[in-house]
Design a protein around this motif. Structure first.
Motif, mmCIF file in Angstrom:
data_model
loop_
_atom_site.group_PDB
_atom_site.id
_atom_site.type_symbol
_atom_site.label_atom_id
_atom_site.label_comp_id
_atom_site.label_asym_id
_atom_site.label_seq_id
_atom_site.Cartn_x
_atom_site.Cartn_y
_atom_site.Cartn_z
ATOM 1 N N THR A 292 0.835 -1.205 0.000
ATOM 2 C CA THR A 292 0.000 0.000 0.000
ATOM 3 C C THR A 292 0.868 1.253 0.000
ATOM 4 N N ALA A 293 2.001 1.202 0.706
ATOM 5 C CA ALA A 293 2.932 2.344 0.722
ATOM 6 C C ALA A 293 3.501 2.603 -0.669
ATOM 7 N N VAL A 294 3.770 1.548 -1.418
ATOM 8 C CA VAL A 294 4.247 1.709 -2.793
ATOM 9 C C VAL A 294 3.183 2.418 -3.628
ATOM 10 N N GLN A 295 1.919 2.094 -3.403
ATOM 11 C CA GLN A 295 0.838 2.769 -4.120
ATOM 12 C C GLN A 295 0.781 4.246 -3.744
ATOM 13 N N LEU A 296 1.020 4.571 -2.482
ATOM 14 C CA LEU A 296 1.084 5.979 -2.071
ATOM 15 C C LEU A 296 2.156 6.697 -2.884
ATOM 16 N N ALA A 297 3.332 6.090 -2.964
ATOM 17 C CA ALA A 297 4.440 6.699 -3.705
ATOM 18 C C ALA A 297 4.077 6.917 -5.169
#
Length: 251
Positions: free
Chosen positions: A101-106
């Motif tokens: 999910t953090a990768v999607q934020l980025a």
């Protein structure tokens, strides 16, 4: 009552109530507490629940490795990541955790955003390599391959020199009683250190993480100012969290 029937009723009670108590199950089933505890041990060994003192909580299916998590709720994680990315204002310093999910934020950060992103995730840092307006600070340490993040004393020491506006935390479990949790002890320590360095903590939580718990607690629910969930998340899952004073942001 057959063992398989008891186990199925235990799992149904977990889904309905969010927790079970061994003593109550013993009375309900007409068996000894030792028998119930054996059922709970066997269900825990199969990854079906998380044992706690006196009973059990639902186990998080998100506590698998990174490759296994990539196929879980990808559309929801993209929506959560997009909503979280919009929370970062120009000039702010934001800590971004590791995980899918953090990768999607980025991926959803605006190309012209001028801000500072601090991360201990090589995957997040690589996603931001082409964002020329961003300052990216990559925290080093021992690589924890399960989540592809840096952990250990070196990571915690590096974080001690940072004061951030926001910390976007990834978790594998969000439970009103068990708080925020993850499947690795050292990772839990690092997440607590990250939260301590930010003015506000925002938790990114797709549906499979809600009303579930993993082995290692990170913090109480009240430690977060907001939890970002997918738009269609049932009110029954979010209401107990809101009652503890945390804002629910629907992506």
């Amino acid at each position: 009552m057959l063992t398989s029937q008891r186990k199925q009723l235990i799992l149904e009670a977990l889904t309905r109530d969010g927790q079970v108590v061994a003593k109550s199950l013993s009375a309900e089933f007409g068996v000894s507490e030792d028998t119930v505890r054996r059922d709970l041990r066997e269900l825990a060994a199969d990854g079906r629940l998380q044992r706690v003192h006196g009973g059990a909580l639902p186990s998080s299916p998100a506590a698998v490795d990174l490759a296994g998590r990539q196929g879980i709720g990808s559309a929801a994680k993209a929506a959560i990541g997009r909503a979280a990315a919009q929370m970062i204002a120009p000039g702010q310093i934001a800590i971004v955790d590791g995980g899918t999910t953090a990768v999607q934020l980025a991926r959803h950060l605006p190309r012209d955003l001028r801000a500072t992103i601090v991360t201990h995730s090589p995957s997040v840092a690589v996603e931001l390599a082409d964002h020329a307006a961003l300052d990216v600070i990559l925290i080093g340490g021992r690589l924890f391959r399960h989540s592809m993040v840096a952990v250990g004393a070196a990571a915690v020491e590096a974080l001690s020199h940072i004061r951030a506006d926001l910390y976007f935390m990834g978790v594998t479990g969000v439970h009103p009683v068990a708080g925020f949790s993850t499947g690795d002890l050292e990772e839990a320590y690092v997440k607590r250190a990250l939260a301590a360095r930010a003015a506000e903590t925002v938790v990114l939580a797709s549906a499979e993480k809600l009303n579930a718990a993993s082995a290692f607690m990170i913090a109480e629910i009240s430690a977060a100012s907001a939890i970002v969930v997918e738009k269609e998340t049932p009110e029954s899952l979010t209401a107990p969290l809101e009652a503890l004073g945390v804002a629910i942001v629907r992506a």
